[in-house]
Design an enzyme around this catalytic site. Structure first.
Site, PDB file in Angstrom:
ATOM      1  N   GLU A  46       0.835  -1.205   0.000  1.00 15.06           N
ATOM      2  CA  GLU A  46       0.000   0.000   0.000  1.00 15.06           C
ATOM      3  C   GLU A  46       0.866   1.251   0.000  1.00 15.06           C
ATOM      4  O   GLU A  46       1.845   1.330   0.755  1.00 15.06           O
ATOM      5  CB  GLU A  46      -0.892  -0.026   1.245  1.00 15.06           C
ATOM      6  CG  GLU A  46      -2.288   0.452   0.989  1.00 15.06           C
ATOM      7  CD  GLU A  46      -3.051  -0.469   0.049  1.00 15.06           C
ATOM      8  OE1 GLU A  46      -3.110  -0.141  -1.165  1.00 15.06           O
ATOM      9  OE2 GLU A  46      -3.585  -1.486   0.496  1.00 15.06           O
ATOM     10  N   HIS A  47       0.504   2.206  -0.841  1.00 16.27           N
ATOM     11  CA  HIS A  47       1.266   3.443  -1.010  1.00 16.27           C
ATOM     12  C   HIS A  47       2.695   3.148  -1.473  1.00 16.27           C
ATOM     13  O   HIS A  47       3.646   3.841  -1.118  1.00 16.27           O
ATOM     14  CB  HIS A  47       1.248   4.295   0.272  1.00 16.27           C
ATOM     15  CG  HIS A  47      -0.092   4.921   0.515  1.00 16.27           C
ATOM     16  ND1 HIS A  47      -0.477   6.097  -0.079  1.00 16.27           N
ATOM     17  CD2 HIS A  47      -1.162   4.490   1.228  1.00 16.27           C
ATOM     18  CE1 HIS A  47      -1.719   6.397   0.289  1.00 16.27           C
ATOM     19  NE2 HIS A  47      -2.163   5.423   1.082  1.00 16.27           N
ATOM     20  N   ASP A  49       2.980   2.121  -4.939  1.00 17.80           N
ATOM     21  CA  ASP A  49       2.988   2.203  -6.417  1.00 17.80           C
ATOM     22  C   ASP A  49       3.673   3.467  -6.934  1.00 17.80           C
ATOM     23  O   ASP A  49       4.451   3.409  -7.889  1.00 17.80           O
ATOM     24  CB  ASP A  49       1.584   1.991  -7.027  1.00 17.80           C
ATOM     25  CG  ASP A  49       0.524   2.972  -6.574  1.00 17.80           C
ATOM     26  OD1 ASP A  49       0.793   3.787  -5.667  1.00 17.80           O
ATOM     27  OD2 ASP A  49      -0.589   2.922  -7.132  1.00 17.80           O
ATOM     28  N   GLY A 135     -16.705   5.110  -3.482  1.00 17.95           N
ATOM     29  CA  GLY A 135     -16.064   5.724  -2.307  1.00 17.95           C
ATOM     30  C   GLY A 135     -15.648   4.719  -1.252  1.00 17.95           C
ATOM     31  O   GLY A 135     -15.383   5.075  -0.110  1.00 17.95           O
ATOM     32  N   GLY A 137     -13.006   2.692  -1.484  1.00 20.79           N
ATOM     33  CA  GLY A 137     -11.597   2.325  -1.598  1.00 20.79           C
ATOM     34  C   GLY A 137     -11.401   1.058  -2.410  1.00 20.79           C
ATOM     35  O   GLY A 137     -10.391   0.381  -2.283  1.00 20.79           O
ATOM     36  N   SER A 140     -13.554   2.169  -7.639  1.00 14.14           N
ATOM     37  CA  SER A 140     -14.668   2.401  -8.563  1.00 14.14           C
ATOM     38  C   SER A 140     -14.220   3.314  -9.705  1.00 14.14           C
ATOM     39  O   SER A 140     -14.683   3.168 -10.838  1.00 14.14           O
ATOM     40  CB  SER A 140     -15.872   2.990  -7.831  1.00 14.14           C
ATOM     41  OG  SER A 140     -15.506   4.169  -7.149  1.00 14.14           O
ATOM     42  N   ASP A 199      -4.364   0.655  -9.361  1.00 10.87           N
ATOM     43  CA  ASP A 199      -5.778   0.327  -9.552  1.00 10.87           C
ATOM     44  C   ASP A 199      -6.082   0.017 -11.018  1.00 10.87           C
ATOM     45  O   ASP A 199      -6.808  -0.930 -11.332  1.00 10.87           O
ATOM     46  CB  ASP A 199      -6.655   1.490  -9.090  1.00 10.87           C
ATOM     47  CG  ASP A 199      -6.300   1.947  -7.684  1.00 10.87           C
ATOM     48  OD1 ASP A 199      -5.685   1.160  -6.943  1.00 10.87           O
ATOM     49  OD2 ASP A 199      -6.638   3.092  -7.345  1.00 10.87           O
TER      50      ASP A 199
HETATM   51  C1  GLA Z   1      -5.177   4.521  -4.091  1.00 13.38           C
HETATM   52  C2  GLA Z   1      -4.444   4.914  -5.351  1.00 13.38           C
HETATM   53  C3  GLA Z   1      -3.410   3.858  -5.728  1.00 13.38           C
HETATM   54  C4  GLA Z   1      -2.515   3.519  -4.549  1.00 13.38           C
HETATM   55  C5  GLA Z   1      -3.338   3.264  -3.302  1.00 13.38           C
HETATM   56  C6  GLA Z   1      -2.489   3.070  -2.077  1.00 13.38           C
HETATM   57  O1  GLA Z   1      -5.931   3.372  -4.315  1.00 13.38           O
HETATM   58  O2  GLA Z   1      -5.354   5.054  -6.408  1.00 13.38           O
HETATM   59  O3  GLA Z   1      -2.666   4.319  -6.823  1.00 13.38           O
HETATM   60  O4  GLA Z   1      -1.572   4.530  -4.331  1.00 13.38           O
HETATM   61  O5  GLA Z   1      -4.255   4.307  -3.046  1.00 13.38           O
HETATM   62  O6  GLA Z   1      -1.747   1.906  -2.187  1.00 13.38           O
END
Ligand code: GLA
Length: 413
Positions: A46-47, A49, A135, A137, A140, A199
């Site tokens: 997570e965070h 990319d 919304g 996460g 969408s 995503d």
């Molecule tokens: C959101 C962003 C992704 C990624 C995540 C965290 O989903 O769209 O690009 O940074 O947060 O992992």
């Protein structure tokens, strides 16, 4: 009888019919076709990319359906079952960054990005219906972009999306990588959300029955078999219904902090720190030499440790030791909560209550500040864990969450 609320994915034929009916009812003619694309949950990474790191999402069975027909006059007309505001009209010639607001920016943005890349894409009518919770996460927005991208690809014969075979695998991953990049451009520049590329890659490039190991440094992917049922396990998704938004400042601040830290450390991205044979100690020490670097060091520690957890997670899956991923999920959540500071009350309650009710491991998923959590649970514990989470929310006076069970579905097509 359970009091938990479940968000079930629509059957594909049902979703296609809904979009088709909305199209015909709105525009008075049949569409040229219906395309769809999935939302995603990220298993771990997570965070990472936008730090050239690793991520491991799966495509959800929940999809966004787009019924589309070409137009010859350069106009885009849009309608969505999720938006009561009626039909919107945007001339493609006027679709430039900043000019289109709301959900239409994601749709028109894809056409704009394709055109900017030299593809001959014209106007179209589009009707959208979706069972990807908005919304939550669960991407969408990427599902919306990807559904439109594969539709325009097919209608204009761009030859990028290829097909999806019976096993749920895309036949042209390279072309889909190009489409994913253009969808990111649409989101960054037209919708103004400074997100990374996970995503869109998940929605376009994932494979049924597999997790997608995405290396954001070079855009390469590996499909990692992910069949929890074979191990007597399931992935429970808890949509906290605490709304989050990436257009607001916190996400952008985290991204900027990572870029600032990389600059100070003299590296191209934090991936270099994660891969450094010395570990990340030198980087944390260098940053904390100044008081204003203390916070940056915590952000860096999350990113480097999280990249390591993706590798460990994939190793466990490869070894068939699925239960070994549970402590990695727990550690990911702690790091996101304490070092990266992107969790919130609802996510922490969801994770703690899921564990207390018997989940093997749990973490927030996606950008944070609301949205969803995931929990690894025994197949027979799914209801009980959902009940436990629902009760914990009720006891704290929080809005009741919604639940789904995630299996790795096919990509956009
Ligand atoms: C959101 C962003 C992704 C990624 C995540 C965290 O989903 O769209 O690009 O940074 O947060 O992992």
């Amino acid at each position: 009888m359970t009091s938990a609320t479940w968000t079930h994915a629509w059957d594909r034929a049902d979703g296609e019919r809904r979009a088709r009916d909305l199209f015909t009812g709105t525009f008075g003619a049949a569409p040229d076709g219906v395309w769809s694309a999935p939302g995603r949950v990220n298993l771990i990474g997570e965070h990472t990319d936008y730090n050239d790191g690793l991520a491991l999402p799966i495509a959800l069975p929940h999809r966004t359906y787009a019924a589309v027909a070409r137009r010859t006059d350069g106009l885009v007309r849009l309608v969505s079952a999720q938006e009561p505001s009626g039909v919107r009209e945007v001339p493609l010639a006027e679709a430039v960054p900043g000019a289109v607001r709301g959900w239409a920016a994601y749709v028109v943005g894809v056409a704009w990005a394709l055109r900017a890349a030299g593809h001959d894409v014209g106007g179209f009518d589009v009707a959208i219906d979706s069972c990807v919770p908005f919304g939550a996460g669960l991407s969408s927005s990427a599902a919306l972009e990807a559904s439109v991208a594969v539709a325009l690809d097919a209608l204009h014969g761009l030859g990028l999306a290829g097909g999806v075979d019976d096993a749920g695998a895309a036949t042209d991953d390279a072309g889909r990588g190009v489409l994913a990049t253009l969808c990111v451009r649409a989101e960054n520049e037209m919708a103004g959300a400074p997100t990374g590329g996970m995503d869109q890659a998940a929605s376009l490039r994932a494979r049924a029955g597999n997790a997608l190991l995405l290396d954001c440094r070079d855009g390469s992917v590996r499909h990692v078999p992910f069949d929890l049922a074979a191990h007597g396990l399931a992935l429970l998704v808890v949509d906290t219904r605490a709304e989050h938004s990436h257009v607001d400042g916190e996400y952008a601040q985290r991204r900027a902090a990572c870029e600032a830290a990389a600059r100070r450390l003299g590296v191209a991205s934090l991936r270099e720190v994660a891969d450094d044979a010395r570990g990340d100690g030198w980087a944390l020490e260098a940053l904390t030499a100044d008081e204003d670097g203390v916070l940056l060091a915590r952000r860096v520690r999350h990113v480097t440790s999280e990249i390591g957890r993706v590798t460990a997670f994939v190793e466990a899956l490869d070894a068939g030791d699925v239960r070994a991923v549970a402590p990695l999920m727990d550690a990911s959540h702690a790091s996101l909560r304490d070092d990266y500071e992107v969790s919130c009350d609802e996510l922490d309650v969801a994770v703690d209550a899921a564990r207390a009710a018997g989940a093997l491991g749990a973490r927030m998923t996606g950008g944070g500040f609301g949205g969803s959590a995931i929990a690894l649970v025994g197949v027979d514990e799914v209801e009980a864990v959902a009940e436990g989470v629902a009760r914990a929310f009720a006891a704290r006076g929080l809005r009741s969450p919604a639940f789904a069970v995630a299996v790795a579905g096919p990509p956009a097509g």
